[in-house]
Design an enzyme around this catalytic site. Structure first.
Site, PDB file in Angstrom:
ATOM      1  N   ASP A 102       2.700  -8.404  -0.644  1.00  0.00           N
ATOM      2  CA  ASP A 102       2.486  -8.834   0.743  1.00  0.00           C
ATOM      3  C   ASP A 102       2.317 -10.347   0.788  1.00  0.00           C
ATOM      4  O   ASP A 102       1.984 -10.969  -0.223  1.00  0.00           O
ATOM      5  CB  ASP A 102       1.220  -8.178   1.308  1.00  0.00           C
ATOM      6  CG  ASP A 102       1.341  -6.669   1.321  1.00  0.00           C
ATOM      7  OD1 ASP A 102       2.470  -6.167   1.362  1.00  0.00           O
ATOM      8  OD2 ASP A 102       0.284  -6.007   1.273  1.00  0.00           O
TER       9      ASP A 102
HETATM   10  N1  URA Z   1      -0.245  -3.004  -2.455  1.00  0.00           N
HETATM   11  C1  URA Z   1      -0.543  -3.694  -1.323  1.00  0.00           C
HETATM   12  O1  URA Z   1      -1.196  -3.179  -0.432  1.00  0.00           O
HETATM   13  N2  URA Z   1      -0.097  -4.951  -1.212  1.00  0.00           N
HETATM   14  C2  URA Z   1       0.620  -5.579  -2.167  1.00  0.00           C
HETATM   15  O2  URA Z   1       0.991  -6.746  -2.012  1.00  0.00           O
HETATM   16  C3  URA Z   1       0.926  -4.847  -3.336  1.00  0.00           C
HETATM   17  C4  URA Z   1       0.479  -3.559  -3.457  1.00  0.00           C
END
Ligand code: URA
Length: 230
Positions: A102
């Site tokens: 993310d």
């Molecule tokens: N899980 C998440 O919620 N965000 C990420 O960036 C990676 C795994």
């Protein structure tokens, strides 16, 4: 692409003639004679007829990036900077991301132009462990440990996550290991147990471990051993 297609495609040679050239040992893949017309040949292999290269091997690239917060795991975007912008333009061509993070998340991100290889890294069926260091808003409970082990039900996908482990490092700090990489997976798992993630940093995917000396925004090529580990 099948060998017979490569030989016929690129040279105005009929498929029948291509098969004959292959069967009679006049076609080599990476300097080794190949008599299998139906063999799938990746873009990273050179193909030659009678010693003349008809298709050059594309160089395969495998990079490990320490993703800083604020960068999108995408190749282009109109509003936010993307991780591709951190890579030297000479190396960017055809790169894609093997397991997104993310925008706010940090840590290990893999970029490659080898789709077969990156599929092995991210395919849920293959169950490569992905290890994250997370901080949470509330204390991590015994219930969270148990529910993560049992698998959390994801309504949207209509599936339960594979058993995941929490290694508690402090009241609101843990190392979490999951075996898939579903959309916002770790955030959604904590949300399901009434908690919220305030930071998430990926440390490892299988044997690919983020180097301590790689500062946020820096990257390096994977070693031959790391590439072979996937
Ligand atoms: N899980 C998440 O919620 N965000 C990420 O960036 C990676 C795994």
């Amino acid at each position: 692409m099948k060998l017979s297609r490569i030989v016929s495609n690129q040279n105005g040679i009929s498929r029948k003639r291509a098969n004959a050239l292959i069967a009679t040992g006049r076609v080599a893949v990476n300097d080794v004679v190949c008599r299998e017309a139906q063999r799938n040949i990746s873009e990273f292999c050179a193909v030659a007829i009678d010693g003349t290269v008809i298709r050059q091997a594309q160089p395969a690239r495998y990079l490990m990036l320490n993703k800083p917060a604020g960068y999108l795991s995408a190749t282009v975007d109109d509003t936010h900077p993307t991780v591709l912008e951190l890579i030297n333009p000479n190396l960017r061509d055809e790169l894609h991301i093997g397991g997104r993070l993310d925008r706010a998340s940090t840590g290990l991100l893999i970029l490659t132009n080898d789709g077969n290889w990156s599929r092995r890294l991210t395919e849920p069926r293959i169950k490569i462990p992905k290890v994250y260091r997370v901080t949470t808003e509330g204390p991590i409970t015994a219930e969270a440990h148990q529910r993560f082990e049992e698998g959390i039900w994801f309504e949207y996908e209509q599936l339960a996550t594979s058993p995941a482990q929490i290694e508690e490092l402090d009241e609101c700090l843990a190392r979490v290991t999951i075996y898939e990489g579903r959309y916002h997976q770790v955030k959604r798992m904590f949300h399901a147990v009434g908690n919220r993630i305030t930071s998430l940093h990926r440390e490892r995917m299988g044997k690919l471990q983020l180097n301590d000396e790689l500062l946020p925004g820096q990257y390096r090529p994977l070693t031959a051993e790391e590439i072979a580990s996937v």
